[in-house]
Structure formats: structure tokens, C-alpha cells
Design a protein around this motif. Structure first.
Motif, PDB file in Angstrom:
ATOM      1  N   LEU A   1       0.819  -1.211   0.000  1.00 54.48           N
ATOM      2  CA  LEU A   1       0.000   0.000   0.000  1.00 54.48           C
ATOM      3  C   LEU A   1       0.853   1.261   0.000  1.00 54.48           C
ATOM      4  N   ALA A   2       1.980   1.219   0.695  1.00 52.58           N
ATOM      5  CA  ALA A   2       2.865   2.385   0.724  1.00 52.58           C
ATOM      6  C   ALA A   2       3.364   2.718  -0.682  1.00 52.58           C
ATOM      7  N   ILE A   3       3.665   1.686  -1.466  1.00 53.07           N
ATOM      8  CA  ILE A   3       4.118   1.910  -2.843  1.00 53.07           C
ATOM      9  C   ILE A   3       2.958   2.401  -3.703  1.00 53.07           C
ATOM     10  N   ALA A   4       1.756   1.835  -3.501  1.00 60.69           N
ATOM     11  CA  ALA A   4       0.574   2.283  -4.240  1.00 60.69           C
ATOM     12  C   ALA A   4       0.286   3.754  -3.960  1.00 60.69           C
ATOM     13  N   ARG A   5       0.475   4.169  -2.722  1.00 66.87           N
ATOM     14  CA  ARG A   5       0.232   5.563  -2.350  1.00 66.87           C
ATOM     15  C   ARG A   5       1.200   6.489  -3.077  1.00 66.87           C
ATOM     16  N   ARG A   6       2.456   6.086  -3.149  1.00 61.86           N
ATOM     17  CA  ARG A   6       3.439   6.905  -3.877  1.00 61.86           C
ATOM     18  C   ARG A   6       3.126   6.939  -5.362  1.00 61.86           C
ATOM     19  N   ARG A   7       2.695   5.791  -5.924  1.00 60.18           N
ATOM     20  CA  ARG A   7       2.365   5.759  -7.348  1.00 60.18           C
ATOM     21  C   ARG A   7       1.178   6.683  -7.644  1.00 60.18           C
ATOM     22  N   ALA A   8       0.176   6.667  -6.786  1.00 53.20           N
ATOM     23  CA  ALA A   8      -0.984   7.532  -6.981  1.00 53.20           C
ATOM     24  C   ALA A   8      -0.571   9.004  -6.969  1.00 53.20           C
ATOM     25  N   THR A   9       0.324   9.353  -6.057  1.00 50.19           N
ATOM     26  CA  THR A   9       0.818  10.724  -5.993  1.00 50.19           C
ATOM     27  C   THR A   9       1.563  11.097  -7.267  1.00 50.19           C
ATOM     28  N   ASP A  10       2.420  10.203  -7.739  1.00 46.46           N
ATOM     29  CA  ASP A  10       3.187  10.461  -8.956  1.00 46.46           C
ATOM     30  C   ASP A  10       2.273  10.629 -10.173  1.00 46.46           C
ATOM     31  N   LEU A  11       1.164   9.883 -10.180  1.00 46.17           N
ATOM     32  CA  LEU A  11       0.226   9.938 -11.301  1.00 46.17           C
ATOM     33  C   LEU A  11      -0.822  11.029 -11.132  1.00 46.17           C
ATOM     34  N   ASN A  12      -0.803  11.683  -9.982  1.00 40.79           N
ATOM     35  CA  ASN A  12      -1.813  12.691  -9.648  1.00 40.79           C
ATOM     36  C   ASN A  12      -3.219  12.088  -9.681  1.00 40.79           C
ATOM     37  N   ARG A  13      -3.307  10.840  -9.162  1.00 39.33           N
ATOM     38  CA  ARG A  13      -4.594  10.158  -9.066  1.00 39.33           C
ATOM     39  C   ARG A  13      -5.027  10.119  -7.615  1.00 39.33           C
ATOM     40  N   THR A  14      -6.302  10.336  -7.389  1.00 43.38           N
ATOM     41  CA  THR A  14      -6.865  10.253  -6.044  1.00 43.38           C
ATOM     42  C   THR A  14      -7.421   8.856  -5.819  1.00 43.38           C
ATOM     43  N   ILE A  15      -6.959   8.194  -4.754  1.00 46.17           N
ATOM     44  CA  ILE A  15      -7.476   6.862  -4.414  1.00 46.17           C
ATOM     45  C   ILE A  15      -7.513   6.735  -2.898  1.00 46.17           C
ATOM     46  N   ASP A  16      -8.605   6.195  -2.393  1.00 42.39           N
ATOM     47  CA  ASP A  16      -8.790   5.957  -0.965  1.00 42.39           C
ATOM     48  C   ASP A  16      -8.282   4.546  -0.657  1.00 42.39           C
TER      49      ASP A  16
END
Length: 215
Positions: free
Chosen positions: A85-100
Motif C-alpha cells: 500500500l505504501a508503494i501504491a500511495r506513492r504511485r498515486a501521488t506520482d500519477l496525480n490520481r486520487t485513491i482511498d
């Protein structure tokens, strides 16, 4: 005399999976990249183009499906592994995607009934200890008419490949709980879904499923 209760077999299997994925998280993207290109090429794109509305990504992992979701969907992800999840959170930030993002078990989804329009699960039912329970949970959290979208490796339609998969499982099941000879289609139908489309690729060893929850 009192003591700590011994975990059930299901709890022990889930805990083992968490340890496996936490340990493998730092190298997961590098290891899976080749297989996704050669074995599962186009699979995440196939899932993304069919996702609609409020989307739950079950076993979201490191978020490798994130780039392929339409911009208008509302994304929620859940995974057993905090490290993934920590990696998914960083990927979402890099992609400028919002995910809960939520830490949790696919067999006990912490969401209300009829909370999502689409549930996606990519390359994960092969290692979830009880896939039938996980699919039943996906059914529960979907609205009537909602979509389930699955991508996974399954038992090949070609006997020599299927035999090799069975032999490989003698190593992968004890080590990491990963199965190669499962097939989820019958479980999806039994859970109360209507099959919309399926594809079998790579000597039938890869399956894509799109189904809807009966109204």
C-alpha cells in the motif's frame, strides 16, 4: 491458566500472505514487469476500459492498475500488505490520481453492501486463500447490476502446460500460497453473477472475466 488463543487455519493463511507480500513489496514491480508484458500484456488496460463509477480495486498491490483507469472514476483500493500500500500511495501521488487506500482482507471487505459500481481484482485470486469467499464479498459490496472485472493466471487448456503448472504449485503453494491451476469462472457464476464476456489467452493459462451482479 490462560494463554493466547491459537489462530485458526484461515487466520494463519492470511497472516502468511501478509508476510509474503510485505517481504516482496520492494522488488515486486521489477519482478512482475516482464510477466505483465509477456504473459498478461494488455490485461490491466482491458480491466480499466471496463471500469465505471465507484471502483474498488481488491488486492490493489503497488497500484499497477492505476494508470489504466478512466479519469472520471472514483477509486478505492484495499490490500493485505502495508508495504504494498505504501508503494501504491506513492504511485498515486506520482500519477496525480486520487485513491482511498485501506489495509484489509479480501475475504472480509470492510465496506457496506452495495457500495461500489465496479470491483476489479488483478492477478490476486491466485493467492487469496479462499477465492470463493473473496468473490462472495465482491458480490456483496457491488450494487445490483454492478461489474466484476477479473484478470488472473488459471489452469491451462493445454495438458502439457497444465501439468507443468501443477508441478510448479508443489513449490509455490507452500512457499507463497500461489496457485496456478485454479479457475475462477465457476465461482463467479455460483456467487450470483451473469457472465458478460470472457477471454482465455496464452494456451488458456490467462483468463479475463467481465460479469455483472444480478439485479
Amino acid at each position: 491458566m490462560t494463554g493466547t488463543a491459537k489462530p485458526s487455519a484461515a487466520e494463519a493463511a492470511t497472516a502468511k500472505q501478509r508476510r509474503v507480500w510485505d517481504k516482496g513489496a520492494p522488488s515486486y514491480d521489477k519482478q512482475i514487469a516482464f510477466f505483465e508484458k509477456v504473459q498478461f500484456g494488455g490485461g490491466r488496460e482491458w480491466l480499466g476500459t471496463r471500469a465505471r463509477g465507484r471502483v474498488l480495486d481488491v488486492a490493489v498491490g503497488t497500484g499497477r492498475s492505476l494508470p489504466h483507469y478512466p479519469s472520471g472514476v472514483q477509486l478505492t483500493g484495499i490490500d493485505l500488505s502495508p508495504a504494498m500500500l505504501a508503494i501504491a500511495r506513492r504511485r498515486a501521488t506520482d500519477l496525480n490520481r486520487t485513491i482511498d487506500l485501506h489495509e484489509g482482507d479480501a475475504e472480509h471487505l470492510p465496506f457496506d453492501d452495495a457500495s461500489f459500481d465496479t470491483v476489479v481484482c488483478a492477478l490476486s485470486l491466485c493467492s487469496i486463500p479462499n477465492p470463493a469467499t473473496a468473490i462472495a464479498q465482491m458480490h456483496r459490496v457491488l450494487v445490483p447490476g454492478g461489474r466484476i472485472l477479473l484478470l488472473d493466471h488459471v489452469a491451462s487448456t493445454w495438458p502439457p502446460v497444465r501439468a507443468a503448472q501443477w508441478l510448479l504449485e508443489r513449490i509455490t503453494i507452500p512457499a507463497a500460497g500461489e496457485h496456478f491451476t485454479r479457475r475462477q469462472l465457476a465461482l463467479v457464476a455460483a456467487a450470483g453473477f451473469d457472465i458478460v464476456e470472457t477471454e482465455r489467452l496464452k494456451a488458456g493459462s490467462v483468463e479475463r472475466i467481465h460479469a455483472t451482479k444480478r439485479a
